[in-house]
Design a protein around this motif. Structure first.
Motif, PDB file in Angstrom:
ATOM      1  N   GLU A  65     -18.088  -6.745  14.092  1.00 13.01           N
ATOM      2  CA  GLU A  65     -19.233  -5.818  14.052  1.00 13.01           C
ATOM      3  C   GLU A  65     -20.380  -6.265  14.758  1.00 13.01           C
ATOM      4  O   GLU A  65     -21.241  -6.134  15.651  1.00 13.01           O
ATOM      5  CB  GLU A  65     -19.662  -4.684  12.941  1.00 13.01           C
ATOM      6  CG  GLU A  65     -18.961  -4.264  11.868  1.00 13.01           C
ATOM      7  CD  GLU A  65     -19.779  -3.184  10.869  1.00 13.01           C
ATOM      8  OE1 GLU A  65     -19.555  -1.933  10.909  1.00 13.01           O
ATOM      9  OE2 GLU A  65     -20.031  -3.954  10.433  1.00 13.01           O
TER      10      GLU A  65
ATOM     11  N   ASP B 129     -21.096  -9.642  18.086  1.00 11.26           N
ATOM     12  CA  ASP B 129     -20.007 -11.235  18.748  1.00 11.26           C
ATOM     13  C   ASP B 129     -21.247 -11.913  18.625  1.00 11.26           C
ATOM     14  O   ASP B 129     -21.159 -12.718  18.812  1.00 11.26           O
ATOM     15  CB  ASP B 129     -20.637 -10.644  19.893  1.00 11.26           C
ATOM     16  CG  ASP B 129     -22.143 -10.076  21.076  1.00 11.26           C
ATOM     17  OD1 ASP B 129     -23.354 -10.747  20.017  1.00 11.26           O
ATOM     18  OD2 ASP B 129     -22.046  -9.934  21.832  1.00 11.26           O
TER      19      ASP B 129
ATOM     20  N   SER C 183     -25.678 -10.349  19.240  1.00 11.21           N
ATOM     21  CA  SER C 183     -25.964  -9.486  18.779  1.00 11.21           C
ATOM     22  C   SER C 183     -25.148  -7.874  18.636  1.00 11.21           C
ATOM     23  O   SER C 183     -24.078  -8.254  18.374  1.00 11.21           O
ATOM     24  CB  SER C 183     -25.474  -8.104  20.917  1.00 11.21           C
ATOM     25  OG  SER C 183     -24.622  -8.559  21.452  1.00 11.21           O
ATOM     26  N   ILE C 184     -25.324  -6.687  18.287  1.00 13.73           N
ATOM     27  CA  ILE C 184     -24.789  -5.469  17.428  1.00 13.73           C
ATOM     28  C   ILE C 184     -25.359  -4.550  18.447  1.00 13.73           C
ATOM     29  O   ILE C 184     -26.942  -4.264  19.689  1.00 13.73           O
ATOM     30  CB  ILE C 184     -25.083  -5.205  16.410  1.00 13.73           C
ATOM     31  CG1 ILE C 184     -26.540  -5.312  15.863  1.00 13.73           C
ATOM     32  CG2 ILE C 184     -24.902  -6.698  14.844  1.00 13.73           C
ATOM     33  CD1 ILE C 184     -26.817  -4.317  14.658  1.00 13.73           C
ATOM     34  N   HIS C 185     -24.269  -3.612  17.946  1.00 13.93           N
ATOM     35  CA  HIS C 185     -24.763  -2.156  19.613  1.00 13.93           C
ATOM     36  C   HIS C 185     -24.998  -0.922  18.536  1.00 13.93           C
ATOM     37  O   HIS C 185     -24.004  -1.183  17.793  1.00 13.93           O
ATOM     38  CB  HIS C 185     -23.712  -1.253  19.792  1.00 13.93           C
ATOM     39  CG  HIS C 185     -23.728  -0.794  21.408  1.00 13.93           C
ATOM     40  ND1 HIS C 185     -23.742  -1.661  22.255  1.00 13.93           N
ATOM     41  CD2 HIS C 185     -23.408   0.331  21.776  1.00 13.93           C
ATOM     42  CE1 HIS C 185     -24.008  -0.473  22.928  1.00 13.93           C
ATOM     43  NE2 HIS C 185     -23.706   0.499  22.702  1.00 13.93           N
ATOM     44  N   ALA C 186     -25.688  -0.236  19.298  1.00 12.71           N
ATOM     45  CA  ALA C 186     -26.353   0.602  18.178  1.00 12.71           C
ATOM     46  C   ALA C 186     -25.197   1.651  17.896  1.00 12.71           C
ATOM     47  O   ALA C 186     -24.800   1.994  18.664  1.00 12.71           O
ATOM     48  CB  ALA C 186     -27.717   1.439  18.726  1.00 12.71           C
TER      49      ALA C 186
ATOM     50  N   TYR D  59     -30.618  -5.709  19.208  1.00  9.74           N
ATOM     51  CA  TYR D  59     -30.067  -4.860  18.729  1.00  9.74           C
ATOM     52  C   TYR D  59     -30.051  -3.717  20.613  1.00  9.74           C
ATOM     53  O   TYR D  59     -30.975  -3.393  20.751  1.00  9.74           O
ATOM     54  CB  TYR D  59     -31.167  -3.817  18.218  1.00  9.74           C
ATOM     55  CG  TYR D  59     -30.631  -2.544  17.648  1.00  9.74           C
ATOM     56  CD1 TYR D  59     -29.953  -2.295  16.031  1.00  9.74           C
ATOM     57  CD2 TYR D  59     -31.759  -1.822  18.621  1.00  9.74           C
ATOM     58  CE1 TYR D  59     -29.351  -0.975  16.340  1.00  9.74           C
ATOM     59  CE2 TYR D  59     -30.992  -0.221  17.787  1.00  9.74           C
ATOM     60  CZ  TYR D  59     -29.871   0.212  17.023  1.00  9.74           C
ATOM     61  OH  TYR D  59     -29.789   1.328  16.334  1.00  9.74           O
ATOM     62  N   SER D  60     -28.547  -4.041  21.036  1.00 13.48           N
ATOM     63  CA  SER D  60     -28.706  -3.026  22.574  1.00 13.48           C
ATOM     64  C   SER D  60     -28.071  -1.471  21.925  1.00 13.48           C
ATOM     65  O   SER D  60     -27.484  -1.156  20.937  1.00 13.48           O
ATOM     66  CB  SER D  60     -27.613  -3.933  23.066  1.00 13.48           C
ATOM     67  OG  SER D  60     -25.424  -3.341  21.940  1.00 13.48           O
ATOM     68  N   ARG D  61     -28.385  -1.046  23.244  1.00 10.58           N
ATOM     69  CA  ARG D  61     -28.073   0.496  23.003  1.00 10.58           C
ATOM     70  C   ARG D  61     -27.449   1.012  24.135  1.00 10.58           C
ATOM     71  O   ARG D  61     -27.852   0.309  25.316  1.00 10.58           O
ATOM     72  CB  ARG D  61     -29.495   1.263  22.641  1.00 10.58           C
ATOM     73  CG  ARG D  61     -30.048   1.153  21.654  1.00 10.58           C
ATOM     74  CD  ARG D  61     -31.811   1.867  22.121  1.00 10.58           C
ATOM     75  NE  ARG D  61     -32.412   1.279  20.479  1.00 10.58           N
ATOM     76  CZ  ARG D  61     -32.903   0.607  20.552  1.00 10.58           C
ATOM     77  NH1 ARG D  61     -33.405  -0.282  21.612  1.00 10.58           N
ATOM     78  NH2 ARG D  61     -33.555   0.454  19.427  1.00 10.58           N
ATOM     79  N   ASP D  62     -26.705   2.513  24.497  1.00  9.48           N
ATOM     80  CA  ASP D  62     -26.076   3.286  25.503  1.00  9.48           C
ATOM     81  C   ASP D  62     -27.453   3.267  26.060  1.00  9.48           C
ATOM     82  O   ASP D  62     -28.357   3.944  25.755  1.00  9.48           O
ATOM     83  CB  ASP D  62     -25.421   3.717  25.191  1.00  9.48           C
ATOM     84  CG  ASP D  62     -24.123   3.303  24.750  1.00  9.48           C
ATOM     85  OD1 ASP D  62     -23.513   2.358  25.125  1.00  9.48           O
ATOM     86  OD2 ASP D  62     -23.452   4.194  24.193  1.00  9.48           O
ATOM     87  N   GLN D  63     -27.226   3.522  27.556  1.00 11.84           N
ATOM     88  CA  GLN D  63     -28.623   4.221  28.455  1.00 11.84           C
ATOM     89  C   GLN D  63     -28.728   5.131  27.885  1.00 11.84           C
ATOM     90  O   GLN D  63     -30.259   5.151  27.792  1.00 11.84           O
ATOM     91  CB  GLN D  63     -27.768   3.849  30.004  1.00 11.84           C
ATOM     92  CG  GLN D  63     -29.139   4.269  31.414  1.00 11.84           C
ATOM     93  CD  GLN D  63     -28.986   4.017  32.577  1.00 11.84           C
ATOM     94  OE1 GLN D  63     -27.953   3.928  32.930  1.00 11.84           O
ATOM     95  NE2 GLN D  63     -29.553   3.988  32.762  1.00 11.84           N
TER      96      GLN D  63
ATOM     97  N   HIS E  46     -28.029   6.677  24.999  1.00 13.76           N
ATOM     98  CA  HIS E  46     -28.673   6.202  22.772  1.00 13.76           C
ATOM     99  C   HIS E  46     -29.812   7.052  23.344  1.00 13.76           C
ATOM    100  O   HIS E  46     -31.432   6.599  23.449  1.00 13.76           O
ATOM    101  CB  HIS E  46     -28.238   5.026  23.137  1.00 13.76           C
ATOM    102  CG  HIS E  46     -27.838   4.790  21.344  1.00 13.76           C
ATOM    103  ND1 HIS E  46     -27.552   5.716  20.286  1.00 13.76           N
ATOM    104  CD2 HIS E  46     -29.508   4.682  21.127  1.00 13.76           C
ATOM    105  CE1 HIS E  46     -26.530   5.025  19.921  1.00 13.76           C
ATOM    106  NE2 HIS E  46     -28.678   5.265  19.179  1.00 13.76           N
TER     107      HIS E  46
END
Length: 241
Positions: A76, A78, A81-84, A231-235, A237
Protein backbone atom coordinates in the motif's frame (compact mmCIF):
# COMPACT_ATOMS: atom_id res chain seq x y z
CA UNK A 1 -3.21 23.40 9.62
CA UNK A 2 -1.58 23.54 6.21
CA UNK A 3 1.52 21.90 7.64
CA UNK A 4 0.27 18.32 7.26
CA UNK A 5 -1.72 18.78 4.04
CA UNK A 6 0.62 16.46 2.14
CA UNK A 7 1.89 14.32 5.02
CA UNK A 8 0.90 10.92 6.38
CA UNK A 9 2.34 9.08 9.38
CA UNK A 10 2.75 5.32 9.26
CA UNK A 11 3.58 3.04 12.18
CA UNK A 12 3.30 -0.68 12.75
CA UNK A 13 -0.10 -0.20 14.45
CA UNK A 14 -1.76 2.82 12.83
CA UNK A 15 -1.80 5.12 9.81
CA UNK A 16 -2.54 8.84 10.18
CA UNK A 17 -3.60 10.88 7.14
CA UNK A 18 -4.84 14.44 6.54
CA UNK A 19 -8.59 14.98 6.86
CA UNK A 20 -9.77 15.14 3.24
CA UNK A 21 -13.18 15.53 1.56
CA UNK A 22 -13.45 11.80 0.81
CA UNK A 23 -13.39 11.13 4.57
CA UNK A 24 -16.37 13.37 5.34
CA UNK A 25 -19.22 10.95 4.62
CA UNK A 26 -17.81 8.39 7.06
CA UNK A 27 -16.91 11.05 9.62
CA UNK A 28 -20.41 12.49 9.43
CA UNK A 29 -21.90 9.01 9.96
CA UNK A 30 -19.78 8.61 13.08
CA UNK A 31 -20.95 11.94 14.44
CA UNK A 32 -24.60 10.98 14.02
CA UNK A 33 -24.13 8.67 17.02
CA UNK A 34 -25.45 10.46 20.16
CA UNK A 35 -22.86 8.64 22.32
CA UNK A 36 -20.00 10.03 20.22
CA UNK A 37 -21.58 13.49 20.25
CA UNK A 38 -21.66 13.37 24.04
CA UNK A 39 -18.16 11.96 24.39
CA UNK A 40 -16.69 14.61 22.10
CA UNK A 41 -18.92 17.46 23.33
CA UNK A 42 -20.03 17.97 19.71
CA UNK A 43 -23.26 19.20 18.19
CA UNK A 44 -25.04 17.36 15.41
CA UNK A 45 -24.18 18.87 12.02
CA UNK A 46 -25.69 18.50 8.58
CA UNK A 47 -23.55 16.86 5.92
CA UNK A 48 -23.03 20.24 4.28
CA UNK A 49 -21.82 21.69 7.59
CA UNK A 50 -19.46 18.74 7.96
CA UNK A 51 -17.90 19.51 4.58
CA UNK A 52 -17.52 23.12 5.68
CA UNK A 53 -15.87 21.88 8.88
CA UNK A 54 -13.37 19.84 6.90
CA UNK A 55 -12.41 22.90 4.88
CA UNK A 56 -12.13 25.13 7.94
CA UNK A 57 -10.01 22.59 9.84
CA UNK A 58 -7.60 22.45 6.92
CA UNK A 59 -7.30 26.25 6.86
CA UNK A 60 -7.18 26.72 10.63
CA UNK A 61 -3.71 27.61 11.89
CA UNK A 62 -4.38 26.60 15.48
CA UNK A 63 -5.69 23.09 14.82
CA UNK A 64 -3.76 20.08 13.55
CA UNK A 65 -5.90 17.11 12.50
CA UNK A 66 -5.27 13.58 11.26
CA UNK A 67 -7.71 10.79 10.42
CA UNK A 68 -6.70 7.52 12.08
CA UNK A 69 -6.74 4.45 9.83
CA UNK A 70 -5.76 0.84 10.17
CA UNK A 71 -2.04 0.22 9.56
CA UNK A 72 -0.70 -0.12 6.04
CA UNK A 73 -0.84 -3.51 4.41
CA UNK A 74 1.89 -4.90 2.19
CA UNK A 75 2.03 -3.04 -1.10
CA UNK A 76 0.00 0.00 0.00
CA UNK A 77 3.04 2.29 0.06
CA UNK A 78 5.97 2.66 -2.28
CA UNK A 79 8.36 3.41 0.55
CA UNK A 80 8.05 7.19 0.48
CA UNK A 81 4.41 7.94 -0.32
CA UNK A 82 0.82 6.70 -0.25
CA UNK A 83 -2.07 7.62 -2.49
CA UNK A 84 -5.34 9.05 -1.21
CA UNK A 85 -8.36 6.79 -1.37
CA UNK A 86 -6.53 3.49 -0.97
CA UNK A 87 -4.96 2.96 2.46
CA UNK A 88 -7.39 5.55 3.88
CA UNK A 89 -10.56 4.33 2.18
CA UNK A 90 -13.70 4.59 4.37
CA UNK A 91 -13.53 0.92 5.40
CA UNK A 92 -10.07 1.57 6.88
CA UNK A 93 -10.97 4.70 8.85
CA UNK A 94 -11.26 4.27 12.62
CA UNK A 95 -11.20 7.75 14.19
CA UNK A 96 -9.34 11.04 14.42
CA UNK A 97 -6.73 12.79 16.55
CA UNK A 98 -6.40 16.55 16.99
CA UNK A 99 -4.18 19.25 18.44
CA UNK A 100 -5.71 22.58 19.49
CA UNK A 101 -3.38 25.49 20.26
CA UNK A 102 -4.26 28.46 22.44
CA UNK A 103 -2.45 31.00 24.64
CA UNK A 104 -1.10 29.84 27.96
CA UNK A 105 -3.39 31.37 30.58
CA UNK A 106 -0.92 31.57 33.45
CA UNK A 107 1.27 34.21 31.87
CA UNK A 108 2.92 36.75 34.18
CA UNK A 109 0.09 38.93 35.52
CA UNK A 110 2.31 42.00 35.25
CA UNK A 111 2.66 41.55 31.49
CA UNK A 112 0.72 44.21 29.55
CA UNK A 113 -2.43 42.87 27.86
CA UNK A 114 -1.06 43.89 24.46
CA UNK A 115 2.20 41.99 24.90
CA UNK A 116 2.89 38.92 22.78
CA UNK A 117 2.23 35.70 24.73
CA UNK A 118 5.44 33.83 25.40
CA UNK A 119 3.83 30.41 25.63
CA UNK A 120 0.92 28.44 24.27
CA UNK A 121 -0.73 25.16 25.25
CA UNK A 122 -1.51 22.22 23.02
CA UNK A 123 -4.64 20.23 23.83
CA UNK A 124 -4.91 16.74 22.34
CA UNK A 125 -8.09 14.80 21.83
CA UNK A 126 -8.65 11.45 20.20
CA UNK A 127 -11.69 9.50 19.06
CA UNK A 128 -11.86 5.85 18.06
CA UNK A 129 -15.31 5.83 16.51
CA UNK A 130 -15.98 2.19 15.70
CA UNK A 131 -16.56 -0.10 18.66
CA UNK A 132 -14.83 -3.03 16.93
CA UNK A 133 -11.56 -1.09 16.86
CA UNK A 134 -11.56 -0.08 20.52
CA UNK A 135 -9.37 -1.88 23.02
CA UNK A 136 -6.90 -2.99 20.36
CA UNK A 137 -4.17 -0.42 20.99
CA UNK A 138 -5.03 1.79 18.01
CA UNK A 139 -5.73 4.83 20.16
CA UNK A 140 -2.47 4.54 22.04
CA UNK A 141 -0.53 4.00 18.82
CA UNK A 142 -2.19 7.03 17.22
CA UNK A 143 -1.43 9.37 20.13
CA UNK A 144 2.15 8.13 20.34
CA UNK A 145 2.70 8.74 16.61
CA UNK A 146 0.91 12.11 16.76
CA UNK A 147 3.05 13.42 19.61
CA UNK A 148 6.18 12.19 17.82
CA UNK A 149 5.08 14.22 14.77
CA UNK A 150 4.41 17.30 16.92
CA UNK A 151 7.89 17.04 18.44
CA UNK A 152 9.59 16.71 15.06
CA UNK A 153 7.70 19.63 13.53
CA UNK A 154 7.26 21.85 16.56
CA UNK A 155 9.03 24.86 15.07
CA UNK A 156 6.89 24.77 11.93
CA UNK A 157 3.71 24.31 14.00
CA UNK A 158 4.53 27.33 16.14
CA UNK A 159 5.49 29.41 13.11
CA UNK A 160 2.19 28.72 11.37
CA UNK A 161 0.29 29.47 14.58
CA UNK A 162 2.18 32.75 15.11
CA UNK A 163 1.90 33.92 11.50
CA UNK A 164 -1.88 33.65 11.60
CA UNK A 165 -2.00 35.82 14.71
CA UNK A 166 0.56 38.37 13.47
CA UNK A 167 2.95 37.59 16.31
CA UNK A 168 6.46 39.00 15.85
CA UNK A 169 7.90 35.69 17.04
CA UNK A 170 6.44 32.22 17.64
CA UNK A 171 5.51 31.31 21.22
CA UNK A 172 6.95 28.27 22.94
CA UNK A 173 4.84 25.21 23.68
CA UNK A 174 4.42 25.12 27.45
CA UNK A 175 2.85 21.65 27.59
CA UNK A 176 0.52 19.18 25.96
CA UNK A 177 -2.64 18.28 27.79
CA UNK A 178 -5.81 16.23 27.51
CA UNK A 179 -9.12 16.92 29.23
CA UNK A 180 -11.06 13.69 29.70
CA UNK A 181 -14.39 12.95 31.33
CA UNK A 182 -13.71 11.41 34.74
CA UNK A 183 -15.85 8.41 33.80
CA UNK A 184 -13.74 7.59 30.74
CA UNK A 185 -11.28 5.30 32.52
CA UNK A 186 -9.97 3.84 29.25
CA UNK A 187 -8.84 7.20 27.85
CA UNK A 188 -7.39 8.30 31.17
CA UNK A 189 -5.39 5.08 31.35
CA UNK A 190 -4.24 5.54 27.74
CA UNK A 191 -2.75 8.98 28.34
CA UNK A 192 -1.24 7.99 31.68
CA UNK A 193 0.45 5.01 30.02
CA UNK A 194 2.18 7.50 27.72
CA UNK A 195 3.54 9.62 30.56
CA UNK A 196 0.78 12.22 30.96
CA UNK A 197 0.19 13.11 34.61
CA UNK A 198 -2.98 14.31 36.29
CA UNK A 199 -2.92 17.94 37.34
CA UNK A 200 -5.39 19.12 39.97
CA UNK A 201 -8.77 17.67 40.78
CA UNK A 202 -11.79 16.95 38.63
CA UNK A 203 -13.05 20.27 37.24
CA UNK A 204 -16.53 21.78 37.22
CA UNK A 205 -17.37 19.93 33.99
CA UNK A 206 -16.37 16.55 35.43
CA UNK A 207 -13.11 16.44 33.50
CA UNK A 208 -9.66 15.23 34.49
CA UNK A 209 -6.72 17.28 33.20
CA UNK A 210 -3.65 15.27 32.17
CA UNK A 211 -0.45 17.05 31.16
CA UNK A 212 2.84 16.24 29.45
CA UNK A 213 5.56 18.82 30.04
CA UNK A 214 8.71 17.08 28.81
CA UNK A 215 8.03 16.49 25.15
CA UNK A 216 11.64 15.62 24.34
CA UNK A 217 11.64 12.75 26.83
CA UNK A 218 8.44 11.35 25.37
CA UNK A 219 9.73 11.64 21.82
CA UNK A 220 12.84 9.61 22.62
CA UNK A 221 10.64 6.50 22.36
CA UNK A 222 9.99 6.38 18.63
CA UNK A 223 6.97 4.20 17.69
CA UNK A 224 7.76 0.95 15.90
CA UNK A 225 7.87 1.48 12.15
CA UNK A 226 7.46 5.27 12.39
CA UNK A 227 7.74 6.89 8.98
CA UNK A 228 6.49 10.14 7.51
CA UNK A 229 5.18 9.66 3.98
CA UNK A 230 4.09 11.98 1.19
CA UNK A 231 0.30 11.95 0.89
CA UNK A 232 -0.50 12.27 -2.81
CA UNK A 233 -3.83 12.93 -4.52
CA UNK A 234 -5.23 12.83 -8.04
CA UNK A 235 -5.68 16.25 -9.57
CA UNK A 236 -9.48 15.93 -9.32
CA UNK A 237 -9.43 14.25 -5.91
CA UNK A 238 -11.81 16.11 -3.63
CA UNK A 239 -15.40 16.37 -2.55
CA UNK A 240 -17.67 13.85 -4.31
CA UNK A 241 -20.00 15.48 -6.83
Amino acid sequence: MRLNEFSAISTAKALLVPYDPHHVLTYHAWMEDPAIQEATASERLTLEEEYENQESWRASHDKLTFIICQPLSTGEADGTSIHAGGPDAPRKMVGDVNLFLYPYEDEDEEQPPSATPGFCVGEIDIMIADQQHRGRGLGRAAVQAFVQYIFRHLDAIMQEYAADKDMPSPPKLKMLMAKINQGNATSIALFKSLGFEQEGEVNYFGEVKLVLRHLDEFAANVPEGYAELVYSRDQNHGRPQ
